[in-house]
Design an enzyme around this catalytic site. Structure first.
Site, mmCIF file in Angstrom:
data_model
loop_
_atom_site.group_PDB
_atom_site.id
_atom_site.type_symbol
_atom_site.label_atom_id
_atom_site.label_comp_id
_atom_site.label_asym_id
_atom_site.label_seq_id
_atom_site.Cartn_x
_atom_site.Cartn_y
_atom_site.Cartn_z
ATOM 1 N N SER A 187 0.795 -1.237 0.000
ATOM 2 C CA SER A 187 0.000 0.000 0.000
ATOM 3 C C SER A 187 0.821 1.277 0.000
ATOM 4 O O SER A 187 0.320 2.328 -0.410
ATOM 5 C CB SER A 187 -0.946 0.005 1.208
ATOM 6 N N HIS A 215 -5.371 -3.776 -2.292
ATOM 7 C CA HIS A 215 -5.102 -2.740 -3.294
ATOM 8 C C HIS A 215 -5.017 -3.288 -4.715
ATOM 9 O O HIS A 215 -4.697 -2.535 -5.635
ATOM 10 C CB HIS A 215 -3.831 -1.977 -2.945
ATOM 11 N N LYS A 246 -12.182 0.051 -1.228
ATOM 12 C CA LYS A 246 -11.303 0.797 -2.129
ATOM 13 C C LYS A 246 -11.923 0.829 -3.529
ATOM 14 O O LYS A 246 -12.840 1.600 -3.774
ATOM 15 C CB LYS A 246 -9.899 0.202 -2.080
#
Length: 404
Positions: A187, A215, A246
């Site tokens: 990240s 991610h 996300k």
């Protein structure tokens, strides 16, 4: 009644905050006043947003909005209980079934956050007689889960498969289960974990293989299926963790794997057992998001087009964007490494004054001497917005002596 003045037992926290202020790394929260978009309003100022995890712009997608509103009208605003008592709604099961099909696994369990998914899973499936072999730059939720499990933790150098294998070899004759764990995408640096090599090492020593794909969900692999699909290591990763917070645009985390793994987590993962389940609107939103991933692959293509352009231009300006004593970014996460924490925070503040939201990140989130601005591309940034942002970055970078 006593008139003695009470000593504040939390005064040490004030002292620590004063230390942060003296170092120049204290921050205050920026408040978003409208939608999470490529351009939005923080603290009353309209800025180009380079700080969001909203990779595909799904936080405001009309199909997701509609799904949330319809579910609220039909089911109300909350589930009213934890999943194991009275809080498992049909819509929660539909979401888990949808994710399992998307990820090509037997089953899935949804947690309240990605952090809870990692920490709850690691601490549930291992105990004090077991071993965890963990990348040194793994996410804090993995580290906390490892500590909660009370297993013995062996750290391997970042992305160093040979070192991971050495650690496994050193405990091959020890009793107890072994777990190899890595982020899929890291990240802070935006680089991708070496999954094929780690899978080889785990298989050689009979270890469990676990990947946190927070991610890379919605970013890598076919239609955003993540690093397992990106590397085609289907069937070789026993525990897949992902996020709904996300690229998916809403809230939550999930774990994918075998039916037995998921059934075990239903019974033993403490965040699942002791936290109220998602509001039905969130579950419906996430279901709609996976439909969008399948139906609108052009969003992911646009994300990568923006990423390639922005990285190239940042490098041409002269910013350190990784690869010089730090990992090189391979994803829409692109750090601008400045080194000293005070300078990173000043850079962030002056960028905001110019019209860019780009957060400064310093120790302990990253190592001392590797403070940075972390920029993240999204599919919804326009070419003009990115060009404008690059001009501002160059201007402020020159003013602060970060670039020549």
């Amino acid at each position: 009644m006593s008139t003695t003045t009470r000593t504040n037992p939390l005064s040490y926290l004030t002292d620590q905050m004063n230390e942060l202020k003296a170092k120049g790394t204290h921050f205050r929260l920026r408040v978003l006043e409208d939608e999470q978009e490529a351009v939005c309003t923080f603290d009353g100022k309209k800025v180009i947003n380079l700080a969001s995890n909203n990779y595909l712009g799904l936080t405001t997608h009309p199909k997701l909005r509609e799904a949330a509103l319809e579910a609220t009208k039909k089911y109300g605003v909350g589930s009213g209980a934890v999943r194991t008592i009275a809080g498992t709604m049909r819509i929660h099961m539909e979401l888990e079934e949808k994710i399992a099909r998307f990820k090509n696994v037997e089953a899935c369990v949804v947690f309240q956050s990605g952090f809870a998914a990692n920490a709850g899973t690691v601490s549930a499936i291992l105990g004090k007689e077991d071993f965890i072999i963990s990348d040194e730059l793994n996410h804090a939720s993995i580290i906390d889960g490892a500590r909660l499990s009370r297993a013995k933790i062996l750290v391997f150098r970042h992305k160093d498969v040979a070192h991971a294998e050495e650690q496994l070899a050193s405990i091959k004759d020890q009793p107890g289960k072994k777990l190899v764990i890595s982020d899929g995408v890291f990240s802070m640096d935006g680089d991708i974990g070496p999954l094929p090599g780690l899978c080889d090492a785990a298989e050689k020593y009979g270890a469990i293989m676990m990947v946190d794909d927070a991610h890379s969900s919605g970013v890598l692999g076919r239609n955003g299926r993540g690093t397992i699909d990106h590397f085609n290591v289907h069937g070789r990763v026993d525990v897949q963790v992902g996020t709904l917070s996300k690229a998916i645009g809403a809230l939550g985390g999930y774990v994918c794997g075998s039916k037995d793994l998921i059934d075990f987590l239903y019974h033993r993962a403490r965040p699942f057992l002791f936290s109220t389940s998602h509001p039905p609107s969130v579950a419906a939103t996430c279901i709609a998001a996976f439909d969008v991933l399948e139906q609108e692959p052009e969003r992911i293509e646009k994300l990568w087009e923006n990423t390639r352009f922005f990285k190239k231009e940042l490098g041409l300006i002269g910013f350190n964007i990784g690869g010089q004593n730090t990992p090189a970014s391979e994803t829409p996460i692109t750090p601008i490494i400045v080194g000293e924490g005070r300078l990173a925070m000043q850079f962030s503040r002056e960028l905001f004054d110019e019209g860019i939201m780009a957060t400064g990140i310093a120790f302990p989130t990253v190592a001392e001497g590797k403070a940075r601005i972390r920029t993240i591309m999204t599919a919804t940034h326009t070419h003009d917005q990115l060009t404008q942002a690059l001009q501002m970055l160059k201007r402020v970078g020159k003013r602060l002596g970060i670039v020549n």
